[in-house]
Design an enzyme around this catalytic site. Structure first.
Site, PDB file in Angstrom:
ATOM      1  N   ASP A 125      75.302  63.642  52.167  1.00 20.59           N
ATOM      2  CA  ASP A 125      76.031  63.741  53.428  1.00 20.59           C
ATOM      3  C   ASP A 125      76.107  65.209  53.852  1.00 20.59           C
ATOM      4  OD1 ASP A 125      77.595  62.944  55.602  1.00 20.59           O
ATOM      5  OD2 ASP A 125      79.464  62.885  54.451  1.00 20.59           O
ATOM      6  N   GLU A 140      73.258  68.570  57.575  1.00 23.82           N
ATOM      7  CA  GLU A 140      72.585  69.053  58.808  1.00 23.82           C
ATOM      8  C   GLU A 140      72.236  70.530  58.720  1.00 23.82           C
ATOM      9  OE1 GLU A 140      75.280  67.070  58.665  1.00 23.82           O
ATOM     10  OE2 GLU A 140      74.067  65.332  59.138  1.00 23.82           O
ATOM     11  N   ASP A 147      78.159  58.700  61.989  1.00 21.87           N
ATOM     12  CA  ASP A 147      79.522  58.299  62.356  1.00 21.87           C
ATOM     13  C   ASP A 147      79.615  57.643  63.735  1.00 21.87           C
ATOM     14  OD1 ASP A 147      80.055  59.439  59.943  1.00 21.87           O
ATOM     15  OD2 ASP A 147      80.937  61.270  60.755  1.00 21.87           O
TER      16      ASP A 147
HETATM   17  O1  MIG Z   1      83.409  64.983  57.393  1.00 23.76           O
HETATM   18  O2  MIG Z   1      82.512  61.812  53.224  1.00 23.76           O
HETATM   19  O3  MIG Z   1      79.074  60.513  57.937  1.00 23.76           O
HETATM   20  O4  MIG Z   1      79.873  58.477  56.215  1.00 23.76           O
HETATM   21  O5  MIG Z   1      82.378  58.746  55.008  1.00 23.76           O
HETATM   22  C1  MIG Z   1      83.125  63.647  57.159  1.00 23.76           C
HETATM   23  C2  MIG Z   1      83.279  61.420  54.308  1.00 23.76           C
HETATM   24  C3  MIG Z   1      82.238  63.505  55.959  1.00 23.76           C
HETATM   25  C4  MIG Z   1      80.748  61.942  57.050  1.00 23.76           C
HETATM   26  C5  MIG Z   1      79.869  60.768  56.814  1.00 23.76           C
HETATM   27  C6  MIG Z   1      80.696  59.568  56.468  1.00 23.76           C
HETATM   28  C7  MIG Z   1      81.557  59.869  55.262  1.00 23.76           C
HETATM   29  C8  MIG Z   1      82.418  61.096  55.516  1.00 23.76           C
HETATM   30  N1  MIG Z   1      81.569  62.223  55.872  1.00 23.76           N
END
Ligand code: MIG
Length: 807
Positions: free
Chosen positions: A421, A424, A497
């Site tokens: 996660d 980016e 999201d």
């Molecule tokens: O700032 O890990 O897209 O699936 O549950 C949010 C928490 C960070 C973004 C991800 C989402 C995940 C969440 N993450």
């Protein structure tokens, strides 16, 4: 005042808060290659020297041409994260000639003419039909702020052209009339207009008067694609740095363009079969007791599920590669118990490493210099979940190796897959890294301007390689939010999201179809929406659609209540259960579809515009899609409807729910009771199914079901089998069944060939007939068998021919 406002709208702030003007604002001079002076023919390529630029044209295959431009005579090192290192460009033979006006390069299928007067390009097919043609062609603008230049290519376009691809973009499937940008962005709660989004896949396809081609701009700087938005007669793509380097890929079938693009950027390895099962996630399931109850609920309520995801709260203060010991006192035991019950555990990892002198991952990263540094040498510091963090430079091979090595503990704990996660990369406040952050870029040092768009991919790669390192002969499974072209070699993806809304159900469908058309078939959305709470109906409709998307996971932010299937009223729960069961019933077909993607680079999902490009009626349709060879789905994307219009493509189709046979190439009105999603099976298909199960390979079924949809023409179907878990298939330990159904006098015949090295353990096939009129006679390998007209009968799994004829 007025002026000031405009300024803030069209500019963005960099990390220090300085305004960066957007490219569009620069009124700088445009520079052009000028006339051709000389050329050199080499093996597989031609170098063309124009007044101000050099063009290197490589003939990668008879369908793929690669263009690179250098303005000062020197090309960059031809390094790419996108191109599969195993891709071998054939030593393609080409024919070269010159005319009064142009240099002409011919392959067996293409002709590329480069005009002597200005070095513009035109590519034609064998019949002399123009596929692409430069308008302004290649040119560049000085980029004074960074001391480089923006490289641009402008081709002719028209309003009637269609453009597809570009990864996870939202908005309409056909990109014509829009401008899109690739700069991986954490876009929490994005909408249909949001751009850029998470992934960076600079590959698109054009469809021009029935002929399809693709362009892959292999440049990891921030890139832009203007599909006739600025001027409807022009298509431009540009990068804010680096060299103009693109591949032209000829179709004319769009499907083949995707295949060739996927060959170039790499095929997806076969995942463990369980990864195609149903996944349940939430931010976050903890403590252990909650996770165990979750698992127990699935089994008690008989809702199939293979995977449970643990989001960031499993960690100790968000320190990657640690467990919170209060919440999870014995993760190994928990994971083992879950496994006993058929569940695999996936954990999330983020790139941000907490600045904490007592944390070994931090210590090692500092000690070995694995973290990203600012231009002046200071380690870049940015805040994410753990507070201030440093970030590994995943473009540094040594840092990747280190990261891979850190997975040993989690794998020993029994973790089966990893979720990447925030790659980016995302940073709170600033959004992402400052542009001066340095990257190694595998020995091609650069700033974040070049490193940004590949960062997520290289993180996913390092994670994947970590799993590979510690998983022995087992296959690895990873999922990632950000990506660059070629990500399919390492990871599956999800669309980030999204929101619990009907509009987002549609968006998710478009994103998955588009990703599939961009070489990334293993994609899915957060079912039901990440943000917000879907009502039972929306959740049910989303589940129905996602049953037929390659990656199938319910996830939610957890801020708006729970989203396990049983949180919804009984009537919804029952339907949701049926569809998740169906996911397991179609597993033989789905797994075979994955194998076809992995083996032949065939996209798993195909928008009907992709599969039926010659039928204009399909071109602006965005909801109907094919999963694999034979299944056509059209989601129900609005509340409280009991029918909907959809387009049934050419050919004959059986309504899955009623067995009604319909002729396509027309719009139809389908009934959409809540229990059904519009689903059609191609006439002639042999749809392979099995008994429902609570998880993948819970048991070996007695028989595999062959649903035979009576053929009107010859149709082939495949069934691929292996152990679903190990890499033994790479040694050939697998089985491929080919079923050919064809019409004969009075009925049909099914021929079966098997290439078998793996015994899946079931004893035979249960043949289920659809579309046959009673009474009929069945002859299996020459012997007439008696059947009681129930339309089903059992045959041995080695049969070679079945005839089904009128009595
Ligand atoms: O700032 O890990 O897209 O699936 O549950 C949010 C928490 C960070 C973004 C991800 C989402 C995940 C969440 N993450």
């Amino acid at each position: 005042m007025e002026e000031n406002k405009d300024k803030t709208q069209e500019s963005e702030k960099d990390f220090e808060g300085n305004y960066i003007e957007k490219f569009q604002e620069q009124k700088e001079e445009e520079f052009y290659p000028g006339g051709i002076i000389s050329w050199k023919q080499k093996k597989g390529r031609v170098k063309i020297y124009a007044q101000h630029s050099t063009l290197e044209l490589s003939i990668i295959s008879e369908k793929i041409l690669k263009f690179r431009y250098a303005n000062d005579g020197y090309f960059e090192d031809d390094f790419s994260y996108a191109i599969d290192p195993e891709f071998e460009s054939g030593n393609t033979h080409y024919h070269f000639e010159t005319t009064e006006e142009a240099l002409i390069i011919k392959t067996d299928l293409l002709q590329c003419a480069i005009k002597k007067s200005d070095a513009t390009i035109k590519i034609l097919d064998n019949n002399g039909k123009i596929l692409i043609e430069d308008e302004k062609g290649y040119h560049w603008k000085d980029e004074r702020r960074f001391g480089g230049h923006v490289v641009i290519s402008t081709l002719k376009s028209s309003k009637t052209n269609k453009y597809y691809g570009l990864g996870d973009k939202t908005g309409s499937l056909n990109l014509n009339g829009t401008r899109r940008e690739l700069w991986g962005t954490d876009c929490y709660g994005y909408g249909n207009e949001t751009d850029p989004v998470y992934k960076n896949i600079p590959f698109f396809m054009g469809l021009n008067d029935g002929e399809g081609y693709g362009i892959f701009l292999d440049n990891s700087f921030r890139t832009f694609f203007d599909f006739g938005q600025e001027r409807k007669e022009a298509l431009s793509f540009w990068a804010q740095g680096g060299e103009m380097r693109y591949y032209f890929i000829y179709g004319p079938k769009l499907e083949n363009v995707v295949q060739d693009y996927t060959e170039l950027t790499g095929r997806s390895p076969l995942p463990p079969k369980w990864a195609l099962g149903y996944h349940q996630s939430k931010w976050s399931y903890y403590p252990e007791k909650t996770v165990r109850e979750l698992a127990k609920n699935f089994r008690d309520k008989k809702i199939p599920c293979d995977v449970i995801h643990l989001d960031i709260d499993y960690m100790d203060g968000y320190r990657i590669f640690t467990w919170n010991n209060e919440r999870f006192p014995n993760p190994k035991q928990m994971i083992a118990d879950l496994k006993e019950d058929g569940f695999k555990t996936i954990v999330i990892v983020d790139p941000g490493i907490k600045i904490d002198p007592l944390y070994t991952v931090f210590q090692q990263g500092v000690h070995h210099n694995y973290f990203c540094q600012r231009m002046d040498g200071a380690r870049f510091k940015g805040s994410v979940w753990p507070g201030p963090c440093h970030f590994p430079d995943f473009t540094n091979p040594a840092a990747r190796k280190w990261w891979s090595g850190l997975f040993g503990g989690l794998i020993q704990d029994g973790v089966a897959g990893v979720w990447n996660d925030m790659n980016e990369p995302a940073v709170f406040e600033e959004g992402t890294f400052p542009r001066d952050v340095r990257h190694d870029y595998d020995g091609h040092p650069c700033s974040h301007r070049k490193g940004h768009n590949v960062y997520g991919m290289q993180m996913a790669r390092a994670t994947y390689e970590g799993l590979e390192q510690f998983s022995g002969n087992n296959r690895s499974f990873t999922i990632t939010r950000s990506a660059y072209a070629g990500i399919q070699r390492f990871s599956s993806v999800w669309t980030g999201d999204n929101l619990a809304s009907w509009e987002h159900l549609k968006i998710a469908n478009i994103q998955c179809q588009r990703l599939s058309a961009s070489g990334v078939s293993f994609a899915g959305s957060d079912v039901g929406g990440f943000i917000g709470a879907p009502d039972g109906e929306l959740y049910t409709r989303w589940i129905q659609m996602a049953t037929f998307h390659p990656f199938f996971r319910t996830h939610s932010s957890g801020d708006h209540g729970d989203k396990e299937p049983w949180q919804f009223e009984e009537k919804y729960l029952n339907i949701v259960r049926k569809f998740i069961e169906m996911r397991y019933e179609i597993m033989p077909y789905l797994y075979t579809t994955y194998w076809q993607y992995s083996e032949y680079a065939k996209p798993m999902l195909r928008a009907i515009s992709l599969a039926y490009q010659h039928d204009k009626e399909t071109l602006d349709r965005e909801e109907e899609f094919l999963l694999g060879q034979h299944i056509l789905i059209c989601p129900v994307s609005a509340p409280k409807v009991n029918q909907r219009m959809m387009y049934l493509p050419e050919g004959e189709w059986y309504n899955f729910w009623t067995d009604e046979l319909l002729s396509g190439k027309r719009e139809i009105n389908v009934e959409t009771p809540l229990e059904q999603i519009p689903m059609f099976i191609k006439a002639g298909a042999i749809l392979t199914m099995q008994d429902k199960m609570q998880y993948v390979d819970e048991f070996v079924p007695e028989n595999i079901k062959l649903h035979v949809y009576k053929a009107l023409g010859e149709t082939e179907s495949e069934l691929y089998e292996d152990d679903g878990l190990s890499k033994d298939f790479e040694l050939g330990i697998s089985t491929l069944h080919t079923f050919t159904q064809k019409p004969v006098d009075n009925g049909i015949v099914i021929l079966h060939t098997i290439d078998t090295e793996y015994d899946a353990g079931y004893t035979g096939f249960e043949v289920c007939l659809h579309g046959f009129e009673d009474p009929y006679k069945v002859i299996v390998d020459g012997n007439t068998i008696n059947i009681d007209q129930t339309s089903t009968f059992i045959v041995g799994k080695e049969f070679t021919a079945i005839e089904i004829v009128k009595q």
